[in-house]
Design an enzyme around this catalytic site. Structure first.
Site, PDB file in Angstrom:
ATOM      1  N   ASP A   1     -13.014  -7.895   4.197  1.00  0.00           N
ATOM      2  CA  ASP A   1     -14.294  -7.771   3.489  1.00  0.00           C
ATOM      3  C   ASP A   1     -14.992  -9.130   3.415  1.00  0.00           C
ATOM      4  O   ASP A   1     -16.206  -9.236   3.581  1.00  0.00           O
ATOM      5  CB  ASP A   1     -14.096  -7.232   2.061  1.00  0.00           C
ATOM      6  CG  ASP A   1     -14.257  -5.722   1.979  1.00  0.00           C
ATOM      7  OD1 ASP A   1     -14.196  -5.058   3.031  1.00  0.00           O
ATOM      8  OD2 ASP A   1     -14.440  -5.205   0.861  1.00  0.00           O
TER       9      ASP A   1
ATOM     10  N   TYR B   1       0.819  -1.220   0.000  1.00  0.00           N
ATOM     11  CA  TYR B   1       0.000   0.000   0.000  1.00  0.00           C
ATOM     12  C   TYR B   1       0.851   1.267   0.000  1.00  0.00           C
ATOM     13  O   TYR B   1       0.465   2.285  -0.563  1.00  0.00           O
ATOM     14  CB  TYR B   1      -0.905   0.033   1.241  1.00  0.00           C
ATOM     15  CG  TYR B   1      -2.297  -0.481   1.024  1.00  0.00           C
ATOM     16  CD1 TYR B   1      -2.511  -1.774   0.569  1.00  0.00           C
ATOM     17  CD2 TYR B   1      -3.405   0.312   1.294  1.00  0.00           C
ATOM     18  CE1 TYR B   1      -3.791  -2.255   0.397  1.00  0.00           C
ATOM     19  CE2 TYR B   1      -4.689  -0.160   1.112  1.00  0.00           C
ATOM     20  CZ  TYR B   1      -4.876  -1.443   0.667  1.00  0.00           C
ATOM     21  OH  TYR B   1      -6.146  -1.911   0.501  1.00  0.00           O
TER      22      TYR B   1
ATOM     23  N   ASP C   1      -6.988  -6.320   3.764  1.00  0.00           N
ATOM     24  CA  ASP C   1      -8.042  -5.578   3.065  1.00  0.00           C
ATOM     25  C   ASP C   1      -9.058  -6.557   2.483  1.00  0.00           C
ATOM     26  O   ASP C   1     -10.266  -6.416   2.658  1.00  0.00           O
ATOM     27  CB  ASP C   1      -7.418  -4.725   1.954  1.00  0.00           C
ATOM     28  CG  ASP C   1      -8.464  -3.977   1.146  1.00  0.00           C
ATOM     29  OD1 ASP C   1      -9.382  -3.390   1.773  1.00  0.00           O
ATOM     30  OD2 ASP C   1      -8.383  -3.988  -0.095  1.00  0.00           O
TER      31      ASP C   1
ATOM     32  N   ASP D   1      -4.482 -17.737   0.194  1.00  0.00           N
ATOM     33  CA  ASP D   1      -5.493 -18.355  -0.671  1.00  0.00           C
ATOM     34  C   ASP D   1      -6.287 -19.397   0.111  1.00  0.00           C
ATOM     35  O   ASP D   1      -7.518 -19.468   0.016  1.00  0.00           O
ATOM     36  CB  ASP D   1      -4.863 -18.947  -1.948  1.00  0.00           C
ATOM     37  CG  ASP D   1      -3.670 -19.851  -1.686  1.00  0.00           C
ATOM     38  OD1 ASP D   1      -3.156 -19.881  -0.534  1.00  0.00           O
ATOM     39  OD2 ASP D   1      -3.240 -20.540  -2.632  1.00  0.00           O
TER      40      ASP D   1
ATOM     41  N   LYS E   1       1.750 -15.288   2.437  1.00  0.00           N
ATOM     42  CA  LYS E   1       1.927 -16.011   1.171  1.00  0.00           C
ATOM     43  C   LYS E   1       3.395 -16.412   1.101  1.00  0.00           C
ATOM     44  O   LYS E   1       4.116 -16.095   0.145  1.00  0.00           O
ATOM     45  CB  LYS E   1       1.486 -15.109   0.004  1.00  0.00           C
ATOM     46  CG  LYS E   1       1.431 -15.794  -1.349  1.00  0.00           C
ATOM     47  CD  LYS E   1       0.317 -16.821  -1.491  1.00  0.00           C
ATOM     48  CE  LYS E   1       0.419 -17.544  -2.828  1.00  0.00           C
ATOM     49  NZ  LYS E   1      -0.488 -18.721  -2.898  1.00  0.00           N
TER      50      LYS E   1
END
Ligand code: IPM
Ligand code: MG
Length: 358
Positions: free
Chosen positions: A252, A137, A248, A224, A192
């Site tokens: 959600d 970011y 992020d 994942d 990851k």
């Protein structure tokens, strides 16, 4: 001593949901010094910048910030630095709000709101701890450049940089472990590490910090797989700690598990517990001004503000209990309305919470 709180309503439904949260704060009988300032698109319209200097100054000098929401399609064509989202990114960076707490709770009264089977989600209560001021970011360099060699030589290339400093990982790790310690004592770090160097480094630091928390069980999961497990068996999670980008996306997803994103508050804290509190949902410009938005996520954000930045757990409990009570009474805004419940407007929901507080 009066507590200084910056109130930044923003765009879309921001002003109307903030209005209800302010009514609730006003009813607590506390000495609060509440000051409003424009942010996001509203600030761009008034001052040609989504985060005007006066707004940033007010935020800096406050114990906490109560934030509505920012964003509207009409600003999509602006250069990135003037888009409403830059206000929230700017506040996070300027105030060092590195720890984002996003609870995903399925209230028993709303068990049918989820698109998942009730047995998969009933009683769901997970907390996502998302790092908020680092990662891809904010990493430099970023931009668009010409490719000098290799198979794409001569083309242009868009690029961003993912990185985490050791201290950035350590401090969010501590937030994660401490949160887990106060809850179910299980922390799942999501990364990851099978592909990314940044993630392998993150994982190594998590393991080091874990030695200070022998009472908390640390596990690791690739992002994942975490996305899958969140819909397969979300109740297996207690606290998830993860980086800015993965957080992020997963927050959600976790919010949607409850089917009622209009109910979920969030907190973004810095090292001195100064915090920004906002609903997990966005500005919903399509329903703005209609008095139909759900103000409960914002009202619950005000409760988090009292708990974390003002150290007023008793007052926070009062608000949370009042929200439970209005759900118990069967009152529902449009987003969570179902047969057999009473549909109410934004302001009527505010009225009901006020009444339940008494
Ligand atoms: C969030 C939002 C922001 C983010 C946007 C508005 C910049 O999606 O708070 O999750 O990506 O962090
Ligand atoms: Mg997001």
């Amino acid at each position: 001593m009066s507590h200084k709180i910056a109130v930044l309503p923003g765009d879309g439904i921001g002003p109307e949901i903030i209005e209800q949260a302010l009514r609730v704060l006003g009813a607590l009988g506390m000495d609060l010094d509440l000051r409003s300032a424009p942010v996001g698109g509203a600030a761009f319209d008034a001052h040609e910048h989504p985060l005007p200097p006066a707004t940033l100054e007010l935020a800096r000098n406050s114990a906490a910030i109560l934030f509505g929401a920012v964003g509207d399609w009409k600003y999509d064509a602006l250069p990135r630095e003037f888009r409403p989202e830059q206000a929230i990114l700017g506040l996070r960076k300027a105030l060092g709000l590195f720890a984002n707490l996003r609870p995903a709770i399925l209230y028993p009264q709303l068990a049918n709101a989820s698109s998942l089977k009730p047995e998969v989600v009933s009683g769901l209560n997970i907390l996502i701890v998302r790092e908020l001021t680092g990662d891809i970011y904010f990493g430099q360099p970023r931009g668009v450049r010409d490719i000098e060699d290799g198979p794409f030589k001569g083309e242009r290339q868009g690029f961003d940089t993912m990185h985490y400093a050791e201290s950035e990982v350590r401090r969010i790790a501590h937030v994660g472990f401490q949160a887990a310690r106060k809850r179910g004592k299980k922390l799942c770090s999501v990364d990851k590490a099978n592909v990314l160097e940044t993630s392998q480094f993150w994982r190594d630091i998590m393991i080091t910090v874990a030695r200070e928390y022998p009472d908390v069980e640390l596990s690791h999961m690739y992002v994942d797989n975490a996305a899958m497990q969140l819909v397969r068996a979300p109740k297996a999670f207690d606290v998830i700690v993860t980086g800015n980008l993965f957080g992020d996306i997963l927050s959600d997803e976790a919010a949607m598990l409850t089917g009622s994103i209009g109910m979920l508050p969030s907190a973004s804290l810095n090292a001195s517990n100064q915090g920004l509190y906002e609903p997990s949902h966005g500005s919903a410009p399509d329903i703005a001004g209609q008095n139909i938005a759900n103000p409960l996520a914002t009202i619950l954000s005000a409760a988090m503000l009292l708990r974390y930045s003002l150290n007023e757990a008793g007052q926070a409990d009062r608000i949370e209990t009042a929200v439970q009570a209005v759900l118990e009474q069967g009152l529902r805004t449009a987003d969570i309305h179902e047969d057999g419940t009473t549909r109410v407007s934004t302001s009527e929901m505010g009225d009901a919470v006020l009444k339940a507080l008494k």
